[in-house]
Design an enzyme around this catalytic site. Structure first.
Site, PDB file in Angstrom:
ATOM      1  CD  GLU A   1       7.848  49.314  28.758  1.00  0.00           C
ATOM      2  OE1 GLU A   1       8.245  48.338  28.119  1.00  0.00           O
ATOM      3  OE2 GLU A   1       8.433  50.417  28.754  1.00  0.00           O
TER       4      GLU A   1
ATOM      5  CG  ASN B   1      13.962  46.048  27.773  1.00  0.00           C
ATOM      6  OD1 ASN B   1      13.547  45.211  26.975  1.00  0.00           O
ATOM      7  ND2 ASN B   1      13.184  46.637  28.676  1.00  0.00           N
TER       8      ASN B   1
ATOM      9  CG  HIS C   1      10.242  46.465  31.919  1.00  0.00           C
ATOM     10  ND1 HIS C   1       9.308  47.386  31.533  1.00  0.00           N
ATOM     11  CD2 HIS C   1      11.468  47.017  31.668  1.00  0.00           C
ATOM     12  CE1 HIS C   1       9.932  48.463  31.062  1.00  0.00           C
ATOM     13  NE2 HIS C   1      11.259  48.242  31.136  1.00  0.00           N
TER      14      HIS C   1
ATOM     15  CB  SER D   1      15.383  58.760  29.792  1.00  0.00           C
ATOM     16  OG  SER D   1      14.026  58.608  29.464  1.00  0.00           O
TER      17      SER D   1
ATOM     18  CE  LYS E   1      11.657  49.453  27.189  1.00  0.00           C
ATOM     19  NZ  LYS E   1      11.113  50.669  27.754  1.00  0.00           N
TER      20      LYS E   1
ATOM     21  CD  GLU F   1      14.102  49.745  33.716  1.00  0.00           C
ATOM     22  OE1 GLU F   1      14.915  50.002  32.844  1.00  0.00           O
ATOM     23  OE2 GLU F   1      13.044  49.121  33.508  1.00  0.00           O
TER      24      GLU F   1
ATOM     25  N   GLY G   1      11.360  55.871  28.839  1.00  0.00           N
ATOM     26  CA  GLY G   1      10.914  56.264  27.499  1.00  0.00           C
ATOM     27  C   GLY G   1      10.364  57.674  27.433  1.00  0.00           C
TER      28      GLY G   1
HETATM   29  P1  PGA Z   1      14.438  53.617  28.160  1.00  0.00           P
HETATM   30  O1  PGA Z   1      13.880  52.192  28.738  1.00  0.00           O
HETATM   31  O2  PGA Z   1      15.942  53.524  28.236  1.00  0.00           O
HETATM   32  O3  PGA Z   1      13.928  53.659  26.760  1.00  0.00           O
HETATM   33  O4  PGA Z   1      13.875  54.665  29.008  1.00  0.00           O
HETATM   34  C1  PGA Z   1      14.466  51.565  29.803  1.00  0.00           C
HETATM   35  C2  PGA Z   1      13.699  50.297  30.112  1.00  0.00           C
HETATM   36  O5  PGA Z   1      12.470  50.286  30.037  1.00  0.00           O
HETATM   37  O6  PGA Z   1      14.316  49.265  30.400  1.00  0.00           O
END
Ligand code: PGA
Length: 645
Positions: free
Chosen positions: A490, A401, A488, A606, A403, A560, A566
């Protein structure tokens, strides 16, 4: 029924355009004269220099031929059907004007190969216009004869063929197929005699008048039983004088062997005198009608050999007989005989160099497409590749992903690197990269989607319309992408995407055949309050548990935990496994154990090469959704390789 109609219309249009383009390209000068006639009828002839009308002639034949080829192979279906419709509208209007006012008697659509009256042409165009409307209305009902990725070969090959091998060659030498009354083998004497007897004949304007005394010597020339050379130069002022030494040599050869030699022209006495001074010409000149001369041979000057009133040979000024060929009298040389059936050999040449290569290409392409389809078909025991298994089976997947990271150039570079890396070292799990919208179309061009699936990070909750800045599921699909991440955290948090909105997005994505990676997960406070199970259950119920079993089977779930995204804080493998098992259990409650067992549930937050093996080793964790670590090919590959450990 509709499909049959579209395809009949397409074939009729394709054949007409190919034939019409081809016969025009075979005789570029004839087409040029026709264009000139049209311009003259519109009063525009003085504004159109020969070079422009010749360029228009070559362009017109090439465009017609290529449109026909595109229709035949169903190349760029929408664009081509639109262009064809516009061409037919324009042509029908022009022929309506022609039929009405009759300024030119033969429209020239098929050169000299097929002469139609203006009314016949109008009806022909009305039929073609209807066909063009039908194809334009349903362009995608035309099955492609060749894959989109190989279409450029067909188009470029056809352009080279028609432009250089047909139009160019005909211009340099003479038309490769001669449909005019003065073709090789035509008996001018008989035709001329018929005309003299008052019958219908195409030789009405054929006469030869000696320039010096105005005497008509047509009969004498045509009745001569031996060989006669006619140097044909409609306008000496415009004649190509680059090979006149060869013409003079021809004349000497005729003198030596006793063959009559005349130069037929429509030029004035002054121009004839200037020509003699300039070239040292000693041959006799005769007057003939200029249009007739242009019809006799498409070269200024060109040379014609008659024997017994019949055309034996024709040469363009670029290809006159060489000195070596002129050592023997015609009676003993091949020059004095009509060439063998050159039409058959020319058709064979076209079949060998144009039709056959395209046929081989088409067959190879179809074979390639078929084997590709076979490879893509779901196969037992190969359940890892998510593209091979559109639904139903549980898979191992590592999805990136990106982003809001990387500009187009950097994104393309990363995708290329990944593509090469994974082609060289095949993953044993499904791999997907989800990128910003603007990257999708470019990446789809080169990504080997048998190895790496491509997806978007979001799509609109509306089908289409006035939603400035939004990108619909259909648009995502049209880029070549096959996946979309929805829900997601976010997007839920920063863009206030509610379960209802997500429900719409899921429906639209599935309607457009996109595979949904649906994200769920709790916040830190919710985890600390021990509410994680409640939260994920509500998220599933709010957006995807409304789906039918069949549609739910197409969903990939990504758990998640928001507190791990992150942040560098990973859920432990045990924590993750616990909630994955819980998610699977509620799916079993809703859809039954079989569906739950087949559902792919990814972990995200992460996840990196160092912790992936431990996470992926858990029975309910089927792979990962990777953010930060998907932005470098090596890091992402490290996670993918966790499935090899
Ligand atoms: P990350 O993000 O691996 O940077 O923690 C995962 C995600 O948001 O899909």
């Amino acid at each position: 029924m509709r499909k049959t109609a579209v395809n009949i219309c397409r074939i009729i249009l394709a054949m007409t355009f190919i034939l019409s383009g081809f016969v025009k390209a075979v005789d570029p000068l004839g087409t040029q004269y026709k264009i000139h006639d049209y311009l003259a009828a519109m009063g525009l002839a003085q504004y159109s220099p020969d070079i422009l009308t010749l360029a228009a002639s070559v362009l017109l034949s090439t465009v017609e031929f290529i449109l026909g080829i595109c229709l035949l192979f169903a190349i760029r279906r929408r664009l081509v059907s639109r262009i064809v419709l516009w061409v037919m509208i324009a042509m029908t209007l022009i022929t309506l004007w022609l039929a009405w006012t009759d300024p030119i008697h033969d429209c020239g659509c098929f050169g000299d190969a097929l002469v139609l009256t203006n009314w016949q042409t109008l009806w022909k165009n009305v039929v073609l216009l209807i066909a063009a409307i039908i194809v334009w209305k349903w362009p995608t009902l035309q099955p492609r004869l060749i894959s989109a990725s190989n279409q450029w070969i067909v188009v470029n090959y056809s352009v080279v063929f028609i432009l250089f091998f047909i139009a160019g060659r005909s211009l340099y030498t003479l038309p490769q197929f001669d449909f005019r009354p003065y073709h090789i083998g035509a008996n001018l004497r008989e035709g001329w005699q018929r005309m003299m007897d008052g019958e219908e004949s195409p030789y009405n304007d054929f006469f030869i008048e000696r320039a010096e005394d105005g005497e008509d010597i047509t009969e004498q020339v045509l009745n001569d039983e031996g060989y006669t050379f006619l140097l044909v130069a409609p306008h000496l002022e415009q004649a190509d004088d680059s090979r006149l030494d060869q013409v003079n040599l021809m004349y000497e050869y005729c003198q030596d062997n006793g063959y009559p030699f005349y130069c037929l022209t429509a030029s004035t006495e002054k121009a004839i005198n200037r020509w003699c001074e300039m070239t040292g010409a000693e041959y006799p000149f005769c007057q003939t009608d200029d249009i007739t001369l242009k019809t006799v041979i498409r070269s200024n000057p060109g040379l014609l050999l008659l024997k017994d009133g019949t055309v034996i040979r024709k040469w363009s000024h670029n290809a006159l007989p060489s000195e070596e060929e002129l050592t023997k009298p015609l009676e003993e040389s091949a020059l004095g005989r009509q060439p063998g059936n050159s039409t058959t050999s020319k058709i064979l040449w076209i079949l060998t160099w144009f039709v056959l290569p395209l046929l081989v290409l088409t067959l190879a392409d179809r074979l390639w497409a078929w084997t590709k389809w076979l490879r893509r078909k779901p196969q037992k025991g190969n359940s890892n590749n998510p593209i091979n298994n559109i639904s139903n089976m549980r898979k191992k997947i590592v999805a990136g992903n990106w982003k809001m990271n990387m500009n187009l150039q950097d994104g393309i570079a990363l995708a290329k690197e990944l593509n090469e890396t994974l082609k060289a070292d095949k993953p044993n799990c499904g791999v997907v990269i989800c990128t910003p919208f603007i990257h999708l179309a470019s990446i789809a061009q080169f990504l080997d989607q048998d190895i790496i699936g491509l997806g978007a990070e979001n799509c609109a909750d509306k089908e289409k319309g006035a939603f400035t800045g939004e990108v619909s599921a259909e648009m995502v699909k049209s880029t070549g992408a096959q996946y979309v991440i929805l829900g997601h955290s976010e997007r839920r948090e920063y863009y206030k995407e509610t379960p209802e909105i997500l429900k719409e997005k899921v429906l639209l994505a599935q309607k457009n055949d996109l595979k949904v990676i649906f994200c769920i997960g709790e916040s830190l406070e919710e985890r600390e309050a021990g509410k994680q199970n409640e939260v994920v259950k509500a998220e599933l119920e709010g957006s995807v548990f409304n789906l039918s079993e069949e549609d739910f089977r197409k969903i990939v779930i990504a758990y998640e935990p928001i507190w791990a995204i992150g942040t560098g804080k990973t859920a432990t493998a045990e924590q993750a496994e616990e909630i994955h098992a819980y998610i699977r259990s509620i799916i079993a409650e809703k859809y039954g154990q079989a569906v739950a067992d087949d559902t792919t549930i990814l972990y995200g937050g992460s996840c990196k090469a160092s912790n992936a093996p431990e996470l992926f080793a858990k029975p309910d964790i089927d792979g990962g959704l990777i953010g930060g670590a998907s932005l470098k090919a090596a890091d992402f590959k490290g996670i993918i390789d966790a499935w090899k450990k």
